[in-house]
Scaffold this motif. Structure first.
Motif, PDB file in Angstrom:
ATOM      1  N   MET A   1       0.847  -1.177   0.000  1.00 55.75           N
ATOM      2  CA  MET A   1       0.000   0.000   0.000  1.00 55.75           C
ATOM      3  C   MET A   1       0.893   1.240   0.000  1.00 55.75           C
ATOM      4  O   MET A   1       1.869   1.305   0.733  1.00 55.75           O
ATOM      5  N   SER A   2       0.537   2.211  -0.814  1.00 54.02           N
ATOM      6  CA  SER A   2       1.324   3.444  -0.883  1.00 54.02           C
ATOM      7  C   SER A   2       1.133   4.259   0.404  1.00 54.02           C
ATOM      8  O   SER A   2       0.109   4.115   1.092  1.00 54.02           O
ATOM      9  N   PRO A   3       2.082   5.121   0.726  1.00 55.22           N
ATOM     10  CA  PRO A   3       1.926   5.975   1.910  1.00 55.22           C
ATOM     11  C   PRO A   3       0.654   6.817   1.857  1.00 55.22           C
ATOM     12  O   PRO A   3      -0.022   6.983   2.870  1.00 55.22           O
ATOM     13  N   GLU A   4       0.306   7.320   0.687  1.00 52.70           N
ATOM     14  CA  GLU A   4      -0.913   8.136   0.554  1.00 52.70           C
ATOM     15  C   GLU A   4      -2.161   7.295   0.803  1.00 52.70           C
ATOM     16  O   GLU A   4      -3.104   7.740   1.473  1.00 52.70           O
ATOM     17  N   ALA A   5      -2.201   6.074   0.298  1.00 52.84           N
ATOM     18  CA  ALA A   5      -3.344   5.182   0.540  1.00 52.84           C
ATOM     19  C   ALA A   5      -3.441   4.833   2.022  1.00 52.84           C
ATOM     20  O   ALA A   5      -4.540   4.797   2.592  1.00 52.84           O
ATOM     21  N   ALA A   6      -2.310   4.591   2.661  1.00 55.79           N
ATOM     22  CA  ALA A   6      -2.300   4.284   4.094  1.00 55.79           C
ATOM     23  C   ALA A   6      -2.813   5.476   4.898  1.00 55.79           C
ATOM     24  O   ALA A   6      -3.572   5.315   5.860  1.00 55.79           O
ATOM     25  N   ARG A   7      -2.427   6.671   4.490  1.00 49.23           N
ATOM     26  CA  ARG A   7      -2.886   7.891   5.164  1.00 49.23           C
ATOM     27  C   ARG A   7      -4.398   8.039   5.022  1.00 49.23           C
ATOM     28  O   ARG A   7      -5.102   8.327   5.989  1.00 49.23           O
ATOM     29  N   ARG A   8      -4.917   7.823   3.804  1.00 50.11           N
ATOM     30  CA  ARG A   8      -6.375   7.920   3.588  1.00 50.11           C
ATOM     31  C   ARG A   8      -7.119   6.884   4.423  1.00 50.11           C
ATOM     32  O   ARG A   8      -8.178   7.164   4.983  1.00 50.11           O
TER      33      ARG A   8
ATOM     34  N   ALA B   1      -6.120   5.539   7.295  1.00 52.90           N
ATOM     35  CA  ALA B   1      -6.078   5.947   8.703  1.00 52.90           C
ATOM     36  C   ALA B   1      -7.078   7.064   8.974  1.00 52.90           C
ATOM     37  O   ALA B   1      -7.800   7.030   9.980  1.00 52.90           O
ATOM     38  N   ILE B   2      -7.153   8.044   8.078  1.00 55.65           N
ATOM     39  CA  ILE B   2      -8.110   9.142   8.247  1.00 55.65           C
ATOM     40  C   ILE B   2      -9.536   8.595   8.266  1.00 55.65           C
ATOM     41  O   ILE B   2     -10.349   8.975   9.112  1.00 55.65           O
ATOM     42  N   ALA B   3      -9.850   7.699   7.365  1.00 57.47           N
ATOM     43  CA  ALA B   3     -11.199   7.110   7.326  1.00 57.47           C
ATOM     44  C   ALA B   3     -11.492   6.345   8.608  1.00 57.47           C
ATOM     45  O   ALA B   3     -12.583   6.464   9.166  1.00 57.47           O
TER      46      ALA B   3
ATOM     47  N   TYR C   1       5.270  15.101  22.668  1.00 59.84           N
ATOM     48  CA  TYR C   1       4.890  13.711  22.914  1.00 59.84           C
ATOM     49  C   TYR C   1       3.968  13.232  21.807  1.00 59.84           C
ATOM     50  O   TYR C   1       3.353  14.019  21.095  1.00 59.84           O
ATOM     51  N   SER C   2       3.925  11.934  21.679  1.00 58.53           N
ATOM     52  CA  SER C   2       3.040  11.283  20.729  1.00 58.53           C
ATOM     53  C   SER C   2       2.621   9.966  21.374  1.00 58.53           C
ATOM     54  O   SER C   2       3.468   9.153  21.723  1.00 58.53           O
ATOM     55  N   ILE C   3       1.343   9.801  21.562  1.00 57.31           N
ATOM     56  CA  ILE C   3       0.834   8.555  22.158  1.00 57.31           C
ATOM     57  C   ILE C   3       0.126   7.774  21.061  1.00 57.31           C
ATOM     58  O   ILE C   3      -0.914   8.178  20.577  1.00 57.31           O
ATOM     59  N   GLU C   4       0.707   6.670  20.673  1.00 62.54           N
ATOM     60  CA  GLU C   4       0.128   5.763  19.682  1.00 62.54           C
ATOM     61  C   GLU C   4      -0.175   6.431  18.334  1.00 62.54           C
ATOM     62  O   GLU C   4      -1.128   6.063  17.654  1.00 62.54           O
ATOM     63  N   ALA C   5       0.608   7.413  17.944  1.00 65.89           N
ATOM     64  CA  ALA C   5       0.401   8.035  16.628  1.00 65.89           C
ATOM     65  C   ALA C   5       1.564   7.785  15.691  1.00 65.89           C
ATOM     66  O   ALA C   5       1.384   7.817  14.473  1.00 65.89           O
ATOM     67  N   THR C   6       2.732   7.526  16.224  1.00 70.56           N
ATOM     68  CA  THR C   6       3.887   7.349  15.343  1.00 70.56           C
ATOM     69  C   THR C   6       3.789   6.081  14.506  1.00 70.56           C
ATOM     70  O   THR C   6       4.510   5.951  13.518  1.00 70.56           O
ATOM     71  N   CYS C   7       2.860   5.203  14.843  1.00 72.69           N
ATOM     72  CA  CYS C   7       2.661   4.006  14.018  1.00 72.69           C
ATOM     73  C   CYS C   7       2.174   4.385  12.622  1.00 72.69           C
ATOM     74  O   CYS C   7       2.287   3.604  11.687  1.00 72.69           O
ATOM     75  N   HIS C   8       1.658   5.599  12.468  1.00 74.73           N
ATOM     76  CA  HIS C   8       1.188   6.063  11.161  1.00 74.73           C
ATOM     77  C   HIS C   8       2.274   6.798  10.377  1.00 74.73           C
ATOM     78  O   HIS C   8       2.035   7.217   9.259  1.00 74.73           O
ATOM     79  N   ALA C   9       3.435   6.975  10.963  1.00 76.04           N
ATOM     80  CA  ALA C   9       4.516   7.707  10.295  1.00 76.04           C
ATOM     81  C   ALA C   9       5.206   6.808   9.282  1.00 76.04           C
ATOM     82  O   ALA C   9       5.266   5.605   9.439  1.00 76.04           O
TER      83      ALA C   9
END
Length: 147
Positions: free
Chosen positions: A1-8, A10-12, A139-147
């Motif tokens: 999956m492309s980074p852009e598709a993964a971002r979409r 996650a947003i959804a 800080y980042s709590i459970e968000a860096t998994c989307h980086a």
């Protein structure tokens, strides 16, 4: 999956799943998506999430009595910043999140808590944002998994 598709994707997920949960009363005290730290075998899930927030603040190593500017990377609906701004009256927060629906709810919760002067929320990709100021803590709590 492309980074852009993964971002979409996650947003959804956060827009459709989590925002609806919070609007229906899920995690009313913590407004947290993250897991919690339990103390002494205690079973109160909401308290465990608030303890996680307090642990994060402690790990920042900032003097609670001095002014500080803190960035919440992947702030979701703002629960951690809202909790911490109440515990640390001299701190201000800058929350960044990719999900516009989460930030819409975060802005409502920030207004309801009466802390809109101390929490700024920005809809942006934290991997690409140019930060407007220097921060004393992050800080980042459970968000860096989307980086």
């Amino acid at each position: 999956m492309s980074p852009e598709a993964a971002r979409r994707e996650a947003i959804a997920y956060y827009s459709e799943c989590w925002v609806g949960r919070f609007r229906s009363g899920h995690n009313e005290r913590s407004h947290a998506i993250h897991y919690g730290m339990y103390e002494n075998g205690e079973g109160d899930f909401e308290r465990a999430k608030l303890l996680t927030n307090d642990h994060v603040a402690q790990r920042l190593g900032l003097d609670a009595s001095l002014p500080a500017r803190v960035i919440d990377i992947g702030c979701g609906v703002g629960g951690t910043a809202i909790h911490l701004v109440g515990r640390h009256p001299s701190w201000t927060f800058y929350g960044v999140d990719l999900t516009a629906a989460s930030l819409e709810l975060a802005r409502e919760l920030v207004r309801e808590a009466g802390v809109d002067e101390r929490i700024e929320l920005v809809n942006a990709n934290f991997e690409e944002i140019e930060l407007p100021v220097r921060f004393d803590g992050a800080y980042s709590i459970e968000a860096t998994c989307h980086a």
